[in-house]
Design a protein around this motif. Sequence first.
Motif, PDB file in Angstrom:
ATOM      1  N   UNK A 146       2.138   1.888  -3.471  1.00 53.49           N
ATOM      2  CA  UNK A 146       1.103   2.508  -4.295  1.00 53.49           C
ATOM      3  C   UNK A 146       0.984   3.995  -3.948  1.00 53.49           C
ATOM      4  N   UNK A 190      -2.208  -0.456  -9.320  1.00 47.82           N
ATOM      5  CA  UNK A 190      -3.328  -0.805  -8.460  1.00 47.82           C
ATOM      6  C   UNK A 190      -3.193  -2.226  -7.915  1.00 47.82           C
ATOM      7  N   UNK A 210       0.824  -1.203   0.000  1.00 46.75           N
ATOM      8  CA  UNK A 210       0.000   0.000   0.000  1.00 46.75           C
ATOM      9  C   UNK A 210       0.863   1.259   0.000  1.00 46.75           C
ATOM     10  N   UNK A 247      -2.607  -3.014  -4.343  1.00 48.12           N
ATOM     11  CA  UNK A 247      -3.671  -2.926  -3.348  1.00 48.12           C
ATOM     12  C   UNK A 247      -4.646  -4.095  -3.395  1.00 48.12           C
ATOM     13  N   UNK A 248      -4.402  -5.045  -4.307  1.00 46.06           N
ATOM     14  CA  UNK A 248      -5.351  -6.152  -4.477  1.00 46.06           C
ATOM     15  C   UNK A 248      -5.601  -6.866  -3.156  1.00 46.06           C
TER      16      UNK A 248
END
Lengths: 428, 426
Positions: free
Chosen positions: A132, A146, A129, A149-150
């Motif tokens: 990101x 992205x 995170x 963040x999965x």
Amino acid sequence: MSTTFDSSGLDPATTVAVTGLGAVSPWGWTVHDFWRGLLAGEPGISEADQFDVRGQRTSLASEVRDDDRRRDDLVELWRSAAARRWSRADRFAVAASVEAWHHAELDTSNNDGEVGIFFGGSTAAMAEGEEFFEQLLRQRRPRPTIRYLASHQINGPGDAVARHLGVCGRVETLSSACASGGLALGSALDALRRGEVDIALAGGADSLCKLTYAGFNSLRAVDAELCAPFHAERSGLNLGEGAGVLILETVARALSRGRTPLALLLGHGASCDAHHMTAPHPEGEGASRAIAAALRDADVGPAEILFINAHGTGTQLNDKAEGAAFARILEQRVSHVPVTSTKGLVGHYLGSSGAIEAVASVLGLHHGLVHPTPGRGEVDPEIPVDLVRRDPRRLDTSGPGLGCAVSTSFAFGGSNAAVVFARWPRAS
Amino acid sequence: MTTFPDIVITGWGAVGPSGAGREAVVQAFRDGAVPLREVDRSGGYHRNAGSRLAATIDSNLDLSTWISPRQARRMSPPSRLAVASARMAFEQADMPEEEAKVRNTAVVTSTSFGPSSYTEDLMRQILLDAPTAASPFLFSEAVANAPAAQIALLLGAKGPNLTITQRESGPLLAVAHGVEALRRGRTGLAVVAAADESNALLHSVLDRFGVLAGSRPTRDEAGMEEVARPFDHHRNGFVLGAGATALLLETATSAVERGARPLATIRATITAFDPGAHEAGWSNDPEPLARHLRRGLESRGIEPSSIGLVVAGAAGTREGDRQEALVLRRALLGQDWADLGVQLPPVLAPKAYMGEHGGASLAAAMLACEPEAADTEPLAATPGFREVDPELGLVPFQGGTLPTVHRILVSTLAAGGSSAWMILDL
């Protein structure tokens, strides 16, 4: 079934056994690596190299090395499509869970009844995170990744394990900071007693991240040197990462499929200090209530405690309060019950610390050995515990009852957890 | 065989986009429109296109009745919401707060995203300034269990203190933990709360995942209002919400002894996981979850036909609403084809009224437990619902007064696969 096993008086239908273990630690991706490291007594803590820690109060951490290729199953596993979306913590969780699953000789086709996952965690994929967020803030890329963040949320590791093993029963993640792992074990025990699940994977996984590293530095809760739980010169904790997983099932179920339990999980207890957001109650009032509740739940007395795997962070306040809590429970015996701190060797796994320390406790009971706690200088004379130092200590099992180990976990916000394990009565 | 005491709910409180207190929840259902607010995009997190709205808490909302400004300054937004809700629950239950100390009170909270604004602030300090700039206050309040700790601190609650982080199913898992603690005699009182906040960073992340209403408008949807449309044929995502709901749980015996009126008895909680679900969504196969729900009802002797109302977790996502509708249909009716002649019990979709946050389902369930609280004016039809999805064949609450029922099923299917249900008897 109402018959008892051996002379313990326990009901195999409701008594819970530990039948498998998994661990990811600075020494490697197996329980064998973990146990060998604990017995060697050399801390797996060194200069942190996952991110820049310059300028902070400490530069130390216990990091998991990328030597997972020593496990053939993991090499294969990491190639899967699902694994490409896993965070670092997810990988720790899945690796430890698969090891525990195989250790318990469970059926991989998931025909072993209702399975549940009970995980404790606090950072999970925070590191991804942060990556990101850094991309977003610094606009390094037109479209931040992205994928980072999965599996970002705290339930990510537990869910990843559930998905990988095809689990259909209860799946939950508890996040009560550093007490999470201990609370998760308690929840698993309750679910087995209720008959809600037949098999429980209990534990947790967390990875290092910048936020917690800087956060604990800001609280001045870290030691610039190797942490020294219960020692007079202690000045804080060292952070760590990894995973610990236990397979739990009733004794009746374990025996019916030919498994000899490694140990028993007899009870758990929880409490809250309601005292301060970050400092423990100075006299260990809440901590002692959690331990007392766990002993009550296990229906054992303090005299049956063979050793304590302490929360033992190495901070001035925690260790002193914890020592006071032990004195409240053990009274005159407090200076005669061996105490050890796994954090002295592998650092503080935060939300999953209760999980890895539970693995250490079960291994200690199973092998009849308490691992040592390293540390500089002398044991704090104000803390009246019998700290196991330098070399592993053989357990004296001549006392009353089955012989138990208590593992404690205490958290920000005053949440306290304690679990009680017992030796398997037929163990030699 | 051990017999466990019945566990009842004797008080509840809530804070949400419509305001603070049970009256605000009633108002949200009367208004029939989520109070949507423009999300602050000045942080530069957002794409140019995409969702612009969220059901946030009014920044001027006054919670001083329940938390002093001095106390509030030491709390993250979700902590404030949770503490205020918990105090409302004590008030409604006519339970003196001093009892929290006496009864070794347990506190169980749930959150999907934790204190996200404090986490964001902390990350900005660390990543943009320096790690040494990290604020110790922000760090200690950025942990997921901060709301549970703050409730315990203010009430002197020294019983078990747990926080569940299992997304949408967390609130019902938290209820299950509260029930267990009471049944086993580990506590004499349990505060169960769900608390979530909404902030710009979280909104932008969810928007990038394309799960918000308005995240990815198709050509057909151009000009469509950005609202959640639970179970609607044209649903296209959820509206991020914020809020908290707290319940006060005690044994039925305790309630009787002190002359309190139980609002509901928690008859059962049921949990399951769908391993076919992907990390951020739901699977297409309702059977694993339907099987667990069906078995869970059977094992507790609950006839599906006895359920008078369903409080759904549906938030307007295509996958999630479909999965929930099919799971309910298969578990309660024994079939999954959309036949309008064979209907589910009335279905309330609170997230259409309150936005997507953990407290919405709990608040709606409690509203349904005391329909007299809302009977002075009719409630609005489910906002955003216009057209039946022929695959689901489900028409959510169409307005009027809430039905008076004896049994309520609360349903929550989390993105990622974890699911939980609760049966309330009135």
